[in-house]
Design a protein around this motif. Structure first.
Motif, PDB file in Angstrom:
ATOM      1  N   GLY A 152      -5.280   7.530  14.868  1.00 50.77           N
ATOM      2  CA  GLY A 152      -4.758   8.435  13.844  1.00 50.77           C
ATOM      3  C   GLY A 152      -4.244   7.766  12.597  1.00 50.77           C
ATOM      4  N   HIS A 153      -4.698   6.557  12.273  1.00 46.22           N
ATOM      5  CA  HIS A 153      -4.278   5.847  11.067  1.00 46.22           C
ATOM      6  C   HIS A 153      -5.443   5.727  10.095  1.00 46.22           C
ATOM      7  N   HIS A 154      -5.101   5.471   8.827  1.00 41.96           N
ATOM      8  CA  HIS A 154      -6.126   5.223   7.828  1.00 41.96           C
ATOM      9  C   HIS A 154      -6.234   3.711   7.600  1.00 41.96           C
ATOM     10  N   PRO A 155      -7.407   3.128   7.812  1.00 38.89           N
ATOM     11  CA  PRO A 155      -7.499   1.655   7.747  1.00 38.89           C
ATOM     12  C   PRO A 155      -7.134   1.078   6.384  1.00 38.89           C
ATOM     13  N   LEU A 156      -7.552   1.712   5.288  1.00 35.27           N
ATOM     14  CA  LEU A 156      -7.249   1.147   3.968  1.00 35.27           C
ATOM     15  C   LEU A 156      -5.753   1.182   3.669  1.00 35.27           C
ATOM     16  N   THR A 157      -5.071   2.195   4.174  1.00 35.49           N
ATOM     17  CA  THR A 157      -3.618   2.238   3.997  1.00 35.49           C
ATOM     18  C   THR A 157      -2.955   1.096   4.745  1.00 35.49           C
ATOM     19  N   LEU A 158      -3.415   0.838   5.966  1.00 35.84           N
ATOM     20  CA  LEU A 158      -2.859  -0.274   6.746  1.00 35.84           C
ATOM     21  C   LEU A 158      -3.140  -1.611   6.073  1.00 35.84           C
ATOM     22  N   LEU A 159      -4.321  -1.779   5.522  1.00 34.13           N
ATOM     23  CA  LEU A 159      -4.687  -3.048   4.894  1.00 34.13           C
ATOM     24  C   LEU A 159      -3.973  -3.250   3.561  1.00 34.13           C
ATOM     25  N   GLY A 160      -3.789  -2.166   2.810  1.00 37.82           N
ATOM     26  CA  GLY A 160      -3.266  -2.300   1.455  1.00 37.82           C
ATOM     27  C   GLY A 160      -1.779  -2.103   1.304  1.00 37.82           C
ATOM     28  N   ARG A 161      -1.123  -1.483   2.301  1.00 41.67           N
ATOM     29  CA  ARG A 161       0.295  -1.150   2.127  1.00 41.67           C
ATOM     30  C   ARG A 161       1.076  -1.415   3.411  1.00 41.67           C
ATOM     31  N   SER A 162       0.969  -2.601   3.952  1.00 41.02           N
ATOM     32  CA  SER A 162       1.700  -2.974   5.156  1.00 41.02           C
ATOM     33  C   SER A 162       2.683  -4.100   4.858  1.00 41.02           C
ATOM     34  N   TRP A 163       3.908  -3.958   5.330  1.00 45.01           N
ATOM     35  CA  TRP A 163       4.916  -5.004   5.289  1.00 45.01           C
ATOM     36  C   TRP A 163       5.080  -5.617   3.906  1.00 45.01           C
ATOM     37  N   ASP A 164       4.808  -6.909   3.741  1.00 45.15           N
ATOM     38  CA  ASP A 164       5.035  -7.569   2.452  1.00 45.15           C
ATOM     39  C   ASP A 164       4.189  -6.973   1.333  1.00 45.15           C
ATOM     40  N   SER A 165       3.061  -6.381   1.665  1.00 45.16           N
ATOM     41  CA  SER A 165       2.212  -5.791   0.637  1.00 45.16           C
ATOM     42  C   SER A 165       2.991  -4.786  -0.207  1.00 45.16           C
ATOM     43  N   ARG A 166       3.859  -4.015   0.425  1.00 45.37           N
ATOM     44  CA  ARG A 166       4.611  -2.995  -0.303  1.00 45.37           C
ATOM     45  C   ARG A 166       5.587  -3.627  -1.290  1.00 45.37           C
ATOM     46  N   TRP A 167       6.136  -4.777  -0.926  1.00 43.49           N
ATOM     47  CA  TRP A 167       7.017  -5.475  -1.865  1.00 43.49           C
ATOM     48  C   TRP A 167       6.221  -5.982  -3.069  1.00 43.49           C
ATOM     49  N   TYR A 168       5.060  -6.566  -2.813  1.00 45.91           N
ATOM     50  CA  TYR A 168       4.248  -7.065  -3.922  1.00 45.91           C
ATOM     51  C   TYR A 168       3.792  -5.931  -4.838  1.00 45.91           C
ATOM     52  N   LEU A 169       3.396  -4.809  -4.243  1.00 46.41           N
ATOM     53  CA  LEU A 169       2.957  -3.683  -5.060  1.00 46.41           C
ATOM     54  C   LEU A 169       4.110  -3.103  -5.864  1.00 46.41           C
ATOM     55  N   GLY A 170       5.305  -3.112  -5.296  1.00 49.92           N
ATOM     56  CA  GLY A 170       6.477  -2.659  -6.044  1.00 49.92           C
ATOM     57  C   GLY A 170       6.760  -3.554  -7.243  1.00 49.92           C
ATOM     58  N   ILE A 171       6.640  -4.873  -7.066  1.00 49.61           N
ATOM     59  CA  ILE A 171       6.839  -5.796  -8.187  1.00 49.61           C
ATOM     60  C   ILE A 171       5.766  -5.573  -9.250  1.00 49.61           C
ATOM     61  N   ALA A 172       4.507  -5.379  -8.813  1.00 47.36           N
ATOM     62  CA  ALA A 172       3.419  -5.146  -9.763  1.00 47.36           C
ATOM     63  C   ALA A 172       3.653  -3.887 -10.577  1.00 47.36           C
ATOM     64  N   ALA A 173       4.219  -2.861  -9.954  1.00 47.19           N
ATOM     65  CA  ALA A 173       4.405  -1.585 -10.645  1.00 47.19           C
ATOM     66  C   ALA A 173       5.677  -1.534 -11.482  1.00 47.19           C
ATOM     67  N   HIS A 174       6.758  -2.164 -10.998  1.00 48.75           N
ATOM     68  CA  HIS A 174       8.060  -1.962 -11.647  1.00 48.75           C
ATOM     69  C   HIS A 174       8.759  -3.254 -12.047  1.00 48.75           C
ATOM     70  N   GLY A 175       8.201  -4.402 -11.715  1.00 50.75           N
ATOM     71  CA  GLY A 175       8.876  -5.653 -12.002  1.00 50.75           C
ATOM     72  C   GLY A 175       9.905  -5.978 -10.927  1.00 50.75           C
ATOM     73  N   TYR A 176      10.639  -7.072 -11.150  1.00 46.02           N
ATOM     74  CA  TYR A 176      11.636  -7.504 -10.181  1.00 46.02           C
ATOM     75  C   TYR A 176      12.930  -6.699 -10.326  1.00 46.02           C
ATOM     76  N   GLY A 177      13.719  -6.686  -9.266  1.00 47.98           N
ATOM     77  CA  GLY A 177      15.021  -6.027  -9.312  1.00 47.98           C
ATOM     78  C   GLY A 177      15.327  -5.153  -8.123  1.00 47.98           C
ATOM     79  N   HIS A 178      14.409  -5.043  -7.154  1.00 48.57           N
ATOM     80  CA  HIS A 178      14.641  -4.179  -5.994  1.00 48.57           C
ATOM     81  C   HIS A 178      15.330  -4.969  -4.885  1.00 48.57           C
TER      82      HIS A 178
END
Length: 393
Positions: free
Chosen positions: A53-79
């Motif tokens: 019941g999971h979506h493979p691309l979501t698991l590959l693109g938005r898991s664990w550290d990936s979410r931190w990197y994507l947050g920095i890419a979108a909003h810069g540092y500061g979280h």
């Protein structure tokens, strides 16, 4: 007069060697093996994800550290996340090159952050495979170069090479920097080492390799070397040291600020005391599957490094793999991530690649069985890690 029908037909010219189909370029073969391995692994992962019941691309693109990197890419540092007293997760722990590349892709394409992160990682993984092939081929020939790429693609944690993580980026810069050192291109070596240092904390290993090789070359020539060597050596540590200094200045402690951020994540270099305590816990009390597998992989890495040294590799490869191994063994925190930290240490696979080539020439079916077993482990364990284990990678 002879009738035309009685004349012998003209001889048909046979194609010469030049007209026959040329064999594929060795690099094409190596990339084909790498792509086949990773695509098959992705197919197994996708089937496992859909079945649960999971979506493979979501698991590959938005898991664990990936979410931190994507947050920095979108909003810069500061979280920052305050987990509990003494445990503070700050995005300043993550080096800037990968999120900068993701941001650049989203700026020039219609891709979202997750898709852009995967594109950057997959492109970097292909570039890394090319660099690994170049290093292996230069040292031991084309067959070993291809085998080295294949083994790297079939490591138990090679699923990370297909995720929005930074290991493919570091490995790409590291492999080509080491190749530049081996071929005497010092400016390229230093520049690529600086970029490696901007991609991950353990990118420092690339700078250490370039500096060690430059010092050895300068000593061998008694200082009579070109300015390119000195410039390359000066460039090599700039990426890593610039980011560490920038974080330190931002935290009000130029030399210690970055390491304070890492301690907030529970990560520090304690000469292996934390790792030994956790290994003792595993032996006496047991734990989830990922932890004993992690211990086995780290132990195998130590053994492979000993075998690599027995082969007397070029100094930069020995230093690079040794520093990566030292950082992995000596660091505390996130024990389950240690195999991922070792993914860029491809020189450790050189003894196995040479043995696989010898086996393939003497007993081809034995090599097929060994490769198939490695593939089964890699694909099955990779799907387990990403879809089922629910453990930080």
């Amino acid at each position: 007069m002879t009738h035309a029908s009685t004349l012998a037909p003209p001889p048909v010219a046979q194609p010469g060697p030049a007209a026959r189909a040329a064999p594929p370029h060795p690099l094409v073969v190596a990339l084909g093996l790498f792509a086949a391995a990773r695509l098959t692994g992705l197919a197994v992962l996708a089937a496992t994800a859909w079945a649960t019941g999971h979506h493979p691309l979501t698991l590959l693109g938005r898991s664990w550290d990936s979410r931190w990197y994507l947050g920095i890419a979108a909003h810069g540092y500061g979280h920052t996340l305050h987990i509990r007293p003494g445990v503070v997760y700050s995005d300043l722990a993550f080096f800037p090159l990968y999120p900068a590349l993701v941001r650049a892709v989203t700026a020039v394409s219609p891709l979202g952050g997750g898709a852009a992160g995967l594109l950057v990682s997959w492109t970097a993984a292909a570039a890394a495979a090319c660099g690994i092939h170049a290093v292996g081929t230069r040292l031991h020939g084309r067959a070993v170069g291809a085998a080295l790429v294949l083994l790297w693609a079939l490591l138990p944690h090679s699923v990370v090479l297909s995720m929005a993580y930074t290991e493919p980026v570091l490995t790409a810069f590291a492999a080509w920097s080491l190749y530049a050192v081996l071929t005497g291109r010092w400016l390229w070596a230093g520049t690529l080492a600086a970029l490696a240092g901007l991609s991950r904390p353990n990118g420092l290993a690339v700078a250490a390799a370039v500096l060690a090789a430059a010092a050895c070359e300068a000593g061998r020539r008694r200082g009579k070397v070109t300015h390119r060597l000195w410039t390359g050596a000066a460039l090599a540590p700039l990426g890593w040291s610039a980011y560490v200094l920038w974080v330190g200045l931002r935290k009000g402690d130029p030399l210690g600020g970055y390491f304070a951020v890492q301690r907030g994540w529970g990560s520090s270099f304690d000469f292996g005391r934390g790792s030994l305590r956790f290994a003792r816990h595993l032996i006496l009390q047991g734990d989830r599957l990922v932890f004993p597998v992690t211990m086995l992989i780290v132990a195998a890495a130590v053994l492979l490094y000993a075998l690599l040294l027995l082969d007397r590799p070029p100094l930069p490869l020995a230093v690079y793999a040794g520093v990566l191994l030292l950082i992995t063994l000596g660091g505390s925190g996130f024990f389950e991530s240690k195999p991922r930290f070792l993914l860029p240490a491809f020189p450790l696979l050189l003894p196995l690649a040479r043995a696989l080539v010898r086996t393939a020439r003497a007993r081809p079916w034995h090599a097929v069985v060994v490769t198939g077993a490695l593939a089964g482990l890699s694909f099955g364990y990779g799907a387990y890690l990403v879809v089922i284990a629910n453990t930080p990678l």
